[in-house]
Scaffold this motif. Structure first.
Motif, short mmCIF file in Angstrom:
data_model
loop_
_atom_site.label_atom_id
_atom_site.label_comp_id
_atom_site.label_asym_id
_atom_site.label_seq_id
_atom_site.Cartn_x
_atom_site.Cartn_y
_atom_site.Cartn_z
N ASP A 97 5.24 -7.71 -22.01
CA ASP A 97 3.96 -6.98 -22.03
C ASP A 97 3.23 -7.05 -20.68
O ASP A 97 2.78 -6.01 -20.17
N PRO A 98 3.09 -8.24 -20.07
CA PRO A 98 2.41 -8.27 -18.77
C PRO A 98 3.12 -7.45 -17.70
O PRO A 98 2.48 -6.76 -16.90
N LEU A 99 4.45 -7.49 -17.69
CA LEU A 99 5.19 -6.72 -16.69
C LEU A 99 5.09 -5.23 -16.97
O LEU A 99 4.92 -4.43 -16.05
N TYR A 100 5.15 -4.86 -18.24
CA TYR A 100 5.00 -3.46 -18.61
C TYR A 100 3.64 -2.94 -18.14
O TYR A 100 3.55 -1.86 -17.56
N GLU A 101 2.59 -3.70 -18.38
CA GLU A 101 1.24 -3.29 -17.95
C GLU A 101 1.17 -3.15 -16.43
O GLU A 101 0.55 -2.22 -15.91
N PHE A 102 1.79 -4.08 -15.72
CA PHE A 102 1.80 -4.03 -14.25
C PHE A 102 2.44 -2.74 -13.77
O PHE A 102 1.90 -2.04 -12.91
N VAL A 103 3.59 -2.40 -14.32
CA VAL A 103 4.32 -1.20 -13.90
C VAL A 103 3.59 0.06 -14.38
O VAL A 103 3.43 1.02 -13.62
N HIS A 104 3.15 0.05 -15.62
CA HIS A 104 2.48 1.23 -16.18
C HIS A 104 1.22 1.58 -15.37
O HIS A 104 0.94 2.76 -15.13
N HIS A 105 0.49 0.58 -14.96
CA HIS A 105 -0.72 0.80 -14.16
C HIS A 105 -0.38 1.53 -12.85
O HIS A 105 -1.19 2.32 -12.35
N ARG A 106 0.79 1.29 -12.31
CA ARG A 106 1.18 1.89 -11.04
C ARG A 106 1.90 3.22 -11.20
O ARG A 106 1.88 4.04 -10.30
N LEU A 107 2.55 3.44 -12.34
CA LEU A 107 3.30 4.68 -12.54
C LEU A 107 2.50 5.75 -13.28
O LEU A 107 2.77 6.93 -13.14
N GLY A 108 1.59 5.34 -14.13
CA GLY A 108 0.85 6.31 -14.91
C GLY A 108 1.46 6.52 -16.28
O GLY A 108 2.08 5.63 -16.84
N ALA A 109 1.32 7.72 -16.79
CA ALA A 109 1.61 8.00 -18.19
C ALA A 109 3.09 8.19 -18.54
O ALA A 109 3.41 8.41 -19.69
N ASP A 110 3.98 8.11 -17.59
CA ASP A 110 5.40 8.33 -17.87
C ASP A 110 6.00 7.07 -18.51
O ASP A 110 6.52 6.20 -17.83
N ALA A 111 5.92 7.00 -19.83
CA ALA A 111 6.38 5.81 -20.56
C ALA A 111 7.87 5.58 -20.37
O ALA A 111 8.32 4.44 -20.24
N ARG A 112 8.66 6.66 -20.37
CA ARG A 112 10.11 6.52 -20.23
C ARG A 112 10.46 5.88 -18.88
O ARG A 112 11.26 4.96 -18.81
N GLN A 113 9.84 6.37 -17.82
CA GLN A 113 10.11 5.82 -16.49
C GLN A 113 9.64 4.37 -16.40
O GLN A 113 10.31 3.52 -15.81
#
Length: 88
Positions: free
Chosen positions: A20-36
């Protein structure tokens, strides 16, 4: 050390606590593209498990994983940069 020795439960704990923490870190930088985001996080864990014997413990495990993620993000951005038509 337990993961390097082949302890599957330790590897599962690593993923469970850091996903979860890593997902949040990456998601914050990539935006809404959940698959990526999911693919990049998965790649981070694969690299981490491969490179775990070289983890010296000088930083927190989360910081180390975020460093791997930053490198993956940079590589993804380089691949997306437009190239001059002459180079294509």
């Amino acid at each position: 050390d337990r993961i390097v020795a082949g302890d599957r439960a330790a590897a599962e704990e690593l993923v469970r606590t850091q996903l979860d923490p890593l997902y949040e870190f990456v998601h914050h930088r990539l935006g809404a593209d959940a698959r990526q985001t999911e693919e990049l996080v998965q790649d981070c864990f694969l690299v981490a498990l491969e490179k775990l014997p070289s983890y010296a413990g000088e930083s927190s495990l989360h910081s180390w994983l975020c460093g791997i993620a930053r490198n993956k993000l940079r590589a993804a951005r380089r691949r997306k940069r437009p190239r001059p038509l002459a180079d294509v």
